[in-house]
Design a protein around this motif. Structure first.
Motif, PDB file in Angstrom:
ATOM      1  N   THR A  65      31.732  81.121  11.750  1.00 11.26           N
ATOM      2  CA  THR A  65      30.865  82.203  11.263  1.00 11.26           C
ATOM      3  C   THR A  65      30.516  81.991   9.785  1.00 11.26           C
ATOM      4  O   THR A  65      29.578  82.609   9.279  1.00 11.26           O
ATOM      5  CB  THR A  65      31.511  83.596  11.453  1.00 11.26           C
ATOM      6  OG1 THR A  65      32.675  83.696  10.621  1.00 11.26           O
ATOM      7  CG2 THR A  65      31.894  83.845  12.890  1.00 11.26           C
ATOM      8  N   LEU A  66      31.251  81.101   9.101  1.00  7.34           N
ATOM      9  CA  LEU A  66      30.936  80.780   7.698  1.00  7.34           C
ATOM     10  C   LEU A  66      29.639  79.988   7.577  1.00  7.34           C
ATOM     11  O   LEU A  66      29.104  79.833   6.482  1.00  7.34           O
ATOM     12  CB  LEU A  66      32.067  79.929   7.096  1.00  7.34           C
ATOM     13  CG  LEU A  66      33.356  80.660   6.718  1.00  7.34           C
ATOM     14  CD1 LEU A  66      34.504  79.676   6.572  1.00  7.34           C
ATOM     15  CD2 LEU A  66      33.149  81.433   5.413  1.00  7.34           C
ATOM     16  N   LEU A  67      29.149  79.465   8.705  1.00  8.82           N
ATOM     17  CA  LEU A  67      28.021  78.535   8.651  1.00  8.82           C
ATOM     18  C   LEU A  67      26.652  79.210   8.567  1.00  8.82           C
ATOM     19  O   LEU A  67      25.640  78.538   8.456  1.00  8.82           O
ATOM     20  CB  LEU A  67      28.054  77.619   9.896  1.00  8.82           C
ATOM     21  CG  LEU A  67      29.163  76.557   9.890  1.00  8.82           C
ATOM     22  CD1 LEU A  67      29.360  75.983  11.290  1.00  8.82           C
ATOM     23  CD2 LEU A  67      28.823  75.450   8.903  1.00  8.82           C
ATOM     24  N   THR A  68      26.626  80.531   8.667  1.00 10.60           N
ATOM     25  CA  THR A  68      25.327  81.217   8.629  1.00 10.60           C
ATOM     26  C   THR A  68      25.462  82.545   7.885  1.00 10.60           C
ATOM     27  O   THR A  68      26.560  83.105   7.821  1.00 10.60           O
ATOM     28  CB  THR A  68      24.794  81.484  10.063  1.00 10.60           C
ATOM     29  OG1 THR A  68      23.580  82.223   9.973  1.00 10.60           O
ATOM     30  CG2 THR A  68      25.776  82.257  10.914  1.00 10.60           C
ATOM     31  N   ASP A  69      24.325  83.025   7.337  1.00 10.08           N
ATOM     32  CA  ASP A  69      24.390  84.355   6.710  1.00 10.08           C
ATOM     33  C   ASP A  69      23.993  85.442   7.702  1.00 10.08           C
ATOM     34  O   ASP A  69      23.938  86.612   7.369  1.00 10.08           O
ATOM     35  CB  ASP A  69      23.517  84.420   5.446  1.00 10.08           C
ATOM     36  CG  ASP A  69      22.074  84.041   5.714  1.00 10.08           C
ATOM     37  OD1 ASP A  69      21.735  83.812   6.903  1.00 10.08           O
ATOM     38  OD2 ASP A  69      21.296  83.967   4.755  1.00 10.08           O
ATOM     39  N   GLU A  70      23.718  85.034   8.937  1.00 11.16           N
ATOM     40  CA  GLU A  70      23.339  86.030   9.954  1.00 11.16           C
ATOM     41  C   GLU A  70      24.572  86.463  10.752  1.00 11.16           C
ATOM     42  O   GLU A  70      25.580  85.760  10.788  1.00 11.16           O
ATOM     43  CB  GLU A  70      22.264  85.430  10.866  1.00 11.16           C
ATOM     44  CG  GLU A  70      20.968  85.211  10.096  1.00 11.16           C
ATOM     45  CD  GLU A  70      19.825  84.800  11.007  1.00 11.16           C
ATOM     46  OE1 GLU A  70      19.888  85.110  12.218  1.00 11.16           O
ATOM     47  OE2 GLU A  70      18.899  84.155  10.508  1.00 11.16           O
ATOM     48  N   PRO A  71      24.483  87.608  11.429  1.00 12.39           N
ATOM     49  CA  PRO A  71      25.668  88.102  12.144  1.00 12.39           C
ATOM     50  C   PRO A  71      26.024  87.265  13.379  1.00 12.39           C
ATOM     51  O   PRO A  71      25.147  86.873  14.135  1.00 12.39           O
ATOM     52  CB  PRO A  71      25.267  89.521  12.565  1.00 12.39           C
ATOM     53  CG  PRO A  71      23.790  89.584  12.447  1.00 12.39           C
ATOM     54  CD  PRO A  71      23.349  88.553  11.469  1.00 12.39           C
TER      55      PRO A  71
END
Ligand code: UD1
Length: 459
Positions: A65-71
């Motif tokens: 989940t660290l790989l994107t700024d989306e939920p």
């Protein structure tokens, strides 16, 4: 941002994890408790339970989940202590999380300027913390992660993770017990692991998805948890082929986006209860578990005389699969050697030894994945098992009459093995320090009670 982490000396026992601003987390049994399990044996396991989500799949999914700024919404994340630790680590790294009413948890790594450091206090309790190394390096160009602790089952280096990150163009420095990586943007490469490592494969997979160009990873680990991670990354927009085989190809993309992902079932948890069925002359069905992920155990159970019926994922009325094990009249002894997937999982080796104490005859169990993974043996012997070890081989003479004792283990699966032994032992077995169990098993005492065992958690 300051994170207050109590030291183990003062006891993490009743520590409730800090919540991020938006987190409305359930209260979960993830404190490091000094509870014990009292098991009144002998008993027979009988009934149906549902498999929890896989700890070892959920951990890398959370790191991803660290790989994107989306939920990114993850469902079937098991409420076990290692996941709570990972969630705390992510909160420290600026990831907000929120439990949704349908049971999923939504993660959002929206603030790229947050800390890039995984501190010793968190990493020492869980080796899988080093899974943030790949995603942090890929997305933020920098990571500082304490060298890992975790289960006391050998040296467990992370040299392959680091060599792979270097091959992708990161500079890697080891200083003061920390690994520090830097990279402007990772570059696609060809990298061959010298050993098939599960965490190493996951870390490099997460690093390579945001690299420029194509990465080919060879001699990869092939565990189902890696396939699950690749499924999540693909849902986020990554281009990956070959996950689950020894060669994985990743075509880097510029950014990843939102996704919804259900974590696969925990094959080790399911395997533990199915071994319990065989040992206790029981009849246990684990719902929500795919037999394909447990093939080497199920084959062994059939060979030693148990009856196995199963439905693969998607078949009949079992969308996630189902496995039933019924014990035969008597169990035969069978040798076993652990190996990377699709071999027999090292994470079921200790439980298999408990099973072999109840089989007629002599068996040899060889551990090839980790050194020093026989810590359960002296405790089993104290309960009456006849086991001798020589190097990486344990020789077990069955069938042994086990009797109650106060026992404890210093790792997760060894603790599960002692619980299984307690089910067949005469009298009240006390398994101490079950915070090891709580790292990876969702309320084991409740599942055992549902199967008819007389087990209680005592504070
Ligand atoms: C994962 C699982 C763990 C399981 C193990 C093996 C998680 C969170 N944990 O651990 O439950 O027991 O796989 O199935 O998924 N090695 C190296 N260099 C490295 C990395 C590993 O030499 O850089 C060696 C290890 O010391 C070990 C072997 O490779 O002997 C396998 O380790 P690895 O697959 O990396 O285990 P983990 O990912 O730590």
């Amino acid at each position: 941002m300051m994170l207050v982490i109590p030291s183990p000396e003062v006891g993490l026992d009743r520590y409730t994890p800090r919540r991020t601003a938006r987190s409305r987390g359930r209260t979960l049994p993830y404190e490091l408790s000094m509870d014990k399990l009292h098991i009144h044996g002998p008993c027979r396991l009988d009934g149906t339970i549902r498999a929890s989500g896989a700890k070892n799949a959920a951990l890398p999914c959370l790191a991803a989940t660290l790989l994107t700024d989306e939920p990114v919404a993850l469902s079937r994340v098991p409420p076990v202590r290692d996941l709570a630790t990972m969630r705390r680590l992510l909160a420290h790294l600026g990831v907000e999380s929120e439990d949704r009413h349908d049971g999923a948890t939504v993660f959002r790594a929206a603030s790229p300027g947050s800390l890039d450091e995984a501190p010793y206090e968190l990493v020492k309790t869980m080796r899988a913390s080093c899974l943030v190394l790949g995603p942090l390096t890929a997305r933020r160009g920098h990571a500082r992660v304490s060298l890992p602790g975790g289960c006391a089952i050998g040296v467990r280096p992370i040299d392959q993770h680091l060599a792979g990150l270097e091959a992708l163009g990161a500079t890697v420095r080891l200083e003061h017990g920390y690994v520090e990586t830097r990279a402007k943007r990772l570059r696609g490469t060809r990298f061959r692991f010298s050993v098939p490592t599960v965490g190493g494969t996951e870390n490099l997979l997460m690093a390579a998805v945001l690299a420029t160009g194509t990465t080919v990873l060879e001699n990869c680990a092939r565990e189902p948890e890696i396939v699950d991670l690749a499924r999540l990354l693909s849902a986020m927009g990554a281009r990956i082929s070959g996950a689950g085989s020894s060669t994985i190809e990743i075509e880097g993309v510029d950014r990843l986006g939102a996704a919804e992902h259900p974590v696969i079932a925990d094959r080790i948890e399911a395997g533990t209860y199915l071994i319990g069925a065989a040992m206790t002359q029981g009849d246990v069905t684990v719902d929500g578990s795919d037999p394909a992920d447990l093939a080497p155990l199920l084959e062994a159970l059939v060979e030693i005389g148990a009856q196995v019926d199963s439905l693969p994922r998607g078949a009949g009325d079992a969308p996630d699969g189902r496995i039933r094990v019924r014990a035969g009249e008597r169990l035969g002894a069978r040798d076993m050697t652990t190996a990377p997937h699709p071999g027999f999982p090292t994470d079921l080796q200790a439980q298999y030894q408990a099973l072999m104490t109840q089989a007629e005859g002599i068996s040899h169990v060889r551990e090839t994945v980790f050194e020093n993974r026989f810590q359960h043996v002296p405790e089993l012997v104290r309960m009456g098992a006849r086991i001798r070890t020589r190097g990486s081989v344990a020789r077990i003479r069955g069938k042994a009459r086990l009797s109650d004792a106060t026992v404890m283990a210093t790792d997760l699966r060894a603790s599960a093995c002692l619980v299984l032994a307690g089910l067949v032992a005469e009298g009240t077995t006390i398994v101490d320090r079950i915070y090891h169990l709580d790292r990876g098993y969702e309320r084991m005492e409740l599942k055992l009670q549902a199967l008819g065992a007389r087990v209680e958690r005592v504070g």
